[in-house]
Write an enzyme that holds these catalytic residues in place. Sequence first.
Site, short mmCIF file in Angstrom:
data_model
loop_
_atom_site.label_atom_id
_atom_site.label_comp_id
_atom_site.label_asym_id
_atom_site.label_seq_id
_atom_site.Cartn_x
_atom_site.Cartn_y
_atom_site.Cartn_z
N HIS A 75 10.71 46.66 -11.88
CA HIS A 75 11.91 46.72 -11.03
C HIS A 75 13.10 46.87 -11.98
CE1 HIS A 75 9.78 45.82 -7.38
NE2 HIS A 75 9.22 44.75 -7.95
N ASN B 278 0.06 39.98 -12.58
CA ASN B 278 1.16 40.90 -12.30
C ASN B 278 2.47 40.14 -12.44
OD1 ASN B 278 2.05 43.49 -11.12
ND2 ASN B 278 2.63 42.27 -9.31
N GLU C 184 3.25 36.84 -10.67
CA GLU C 184 4.48 36.26 -11.21
C GLU C 184 4.32 34.82 -11.69
OE1 GLU C 184 7.39 37.09 -8.15
OE2 GLU C 184 7.11 39.25 -8.36
N ASP D 116 10.83 50.69 -9.25
CA ASP D 116 12.06 51.19 -8.64
C ASP D 116 13.17 51.04 -9.67
OD1 ASP D 116 12.63 48.40 -8.28
OD2 ASP D 116 11.99 48.47 -6.20
N GLU E 34 5.20 48.27 -9.35
CA GLU E 34 6.22 48.17 -8.30
C GLU E 34 7.50 48.91 -8.69
OE1 GLU E 34 6.81 44.07 -7.13
OE2 GLU E 34 4.67 43.62 -7.21
O1 9MR Z 1 8.70 44.00 -0.67
C1 9MR Z 1 8.50 42.63 -0.38
C2 9MR Z 1 9.55 42.19 0.59
O2 9MR Z 1 9.37 42.82 1.85
C3 9MR Z 1 9.50 40.70 0.76
O3 9MR Z 1 10.60 40.30 1.55
C4 9MR Z 1 9.59 40.05 -0.61
C5 9MR Z 1 9.54 38.55 -0.50
O4 9MR Z 1 9.43 37.97 -1.75
O5 9MR Z 1 8.53 40.51 -1.40
C6 9MR Z 1 8.63 41.84 -1.66
O6 9MR Z 1 7.69 42.27 -2.59
C7 9MR Z 1 7.71 41.63 -3.85
C8 9MR Z 1 6.31 41.67 -4.40
O7 9MR Z 1 5.42 41.10 -3.48
C9 9MR Z 1 6.23 40.97 -5.73
N1 9MR Z 1 7.20 41.46 -6.66
C10 9MR Z 1 8.55 41.57 -6.18
C11 9MR Z 1 8.61 42.33 -4.87
C12 9MR Z 1 10.04 42.47 -4.39
O8 9MR Z 1 10.57 41.25 -4.04
#
Ligand code: 9MR
Length: 487
Positions: free
Chosen positions: A245, A209, A168, A275, A273
Amino acid sequence: MHTDRTDRTDRTNRRLAAALAVIASCALAGSLALVRPAGAADTSLKQLSEAKGKYFGTALVQSNLSNSALVGVATSQFDMMTPGNEMKWDTTEPSNGSFNFGPGDTLVAFAQAHSMKVRGHNLVWHSQLPGWVSSLPSSQVQAAMETHITTEATHYKGEVYSWDVVNEPFNEDGTLRQDAFYNAMGTNYIADAIRTAHAADPNAKLYLNDYNIEGENAKSNAMYSLAQSLLAQGVPLGGIGLESHFILGQVPSTMQANMQRFAALGLDVAVTELDDRIQLPASSANLQQQASDYSAVIGDCLAVTRCVGVSQWGVGDADSWIPGTFSGYGAATMYDQNYQPKPAFNASIAALGGSSGSTSPSSSTPSTPPTTSSSSPGGGGSAACKVSDVVSAWNTGLTENITIANTGSAAVNGWKLTFTLASGQTVSNSWNATISPSSGQVTATNMSYNAAIAPGSSASFGFQATHTGNASAPSSFSLNGQVCTNG
Ligand code: 9MR
């Protein structure tokens, strides 16, 4: 030398400990793999994807491993695993120079035990970054970043398929985020991070990513320019991860073209990722739209040779991050709160070319003599079982989830539920039971893990079937020869 050997021994011991930690879940999934429901072998997401030279992945966090329903789905459907949190900087190096790979090792051992590959996630990210990094003087950030990358990528060398090296990096307008790394090193931190990861694990595919880069827009244009520039400098960038997402109905129409332009640079692309969030409560029309959205994403990936696979973020709605982050939204995955497949699962199977039935050779539709449910033992008229069923149908297919409640006073130890499918329906896939034959009067037989139904308890199973216009629920349920009430 001595240190090297000690490190290797420590690492082996850690791996052994991690492997032991997953033995319980392996035992469960092992039994699932051995007792594969009829038709499931050629209709799982992973097998259909593999047949197309791709993978189908999911994200897991450590606590998921003790959820047997989740593990059953994860190990039967997915062949790629991304640790949801366990490889992030706040877990792996919570204080300067102090590394903790235990949680990540547990997930890697689980993946290896179930023939899943691993997407390493992630090495450098502005979020889930421990405070000590952001508090460093600028002059020390590069060394900290390089040490972190080298130590983590070396630890997992040979064990990850890919790394999200920088996660990101962009703002929505396509400018780079002004995080600790950018502020200390400028744009060059990205090239430096990728080169450092490559030196530690030359065989891992190295990704950038990000989210909201799925379609063609300012942010994906910026990612494209960055990728071009890195490749021109000889930086070993291997792929671009499109997080995906989505909001219901908003899969960009330019997704395939966007993936293709990255592929044309010689890069892999991956949906990392996926959803698709829905404003709750989700209507059946919403679930159908979600099915089309999943189908569109998978179709886009299949259309691009360099799209290596699709990963969903989490296994089911019950473990999705969405409700906790987007208030009022949820139902974002292919599996419901009870890990039963939703229309999006069926659409994904179909998009991957899964037969919605009719693959069984004629020899597997034998003229099994109907099980005559002659007046049953101990019956005395009152049924000891109650069956409830929920059908979810679309134009040519349906899923059916069936719950058997033990309403009697005796425990059931091992069960066979016979019932009659509506005409024209053919079972193509089942879960939590084996079903045979695939049409007409069929028998669902328990799996080893749900054989016992105590009085007052219930067991659930389900199946996917094709239909030719009649999507009615089955009828005439009998449990171990005893007629059940239905409703
Ligand atoms: O799924 C992850 C969640 O458990 C954490 O709380 C969160 C914190 O930022 O991160 C989530 O995963 C993220 C991923 O690492 C990067 N892209 C967005 C995802 C959803 O927030």
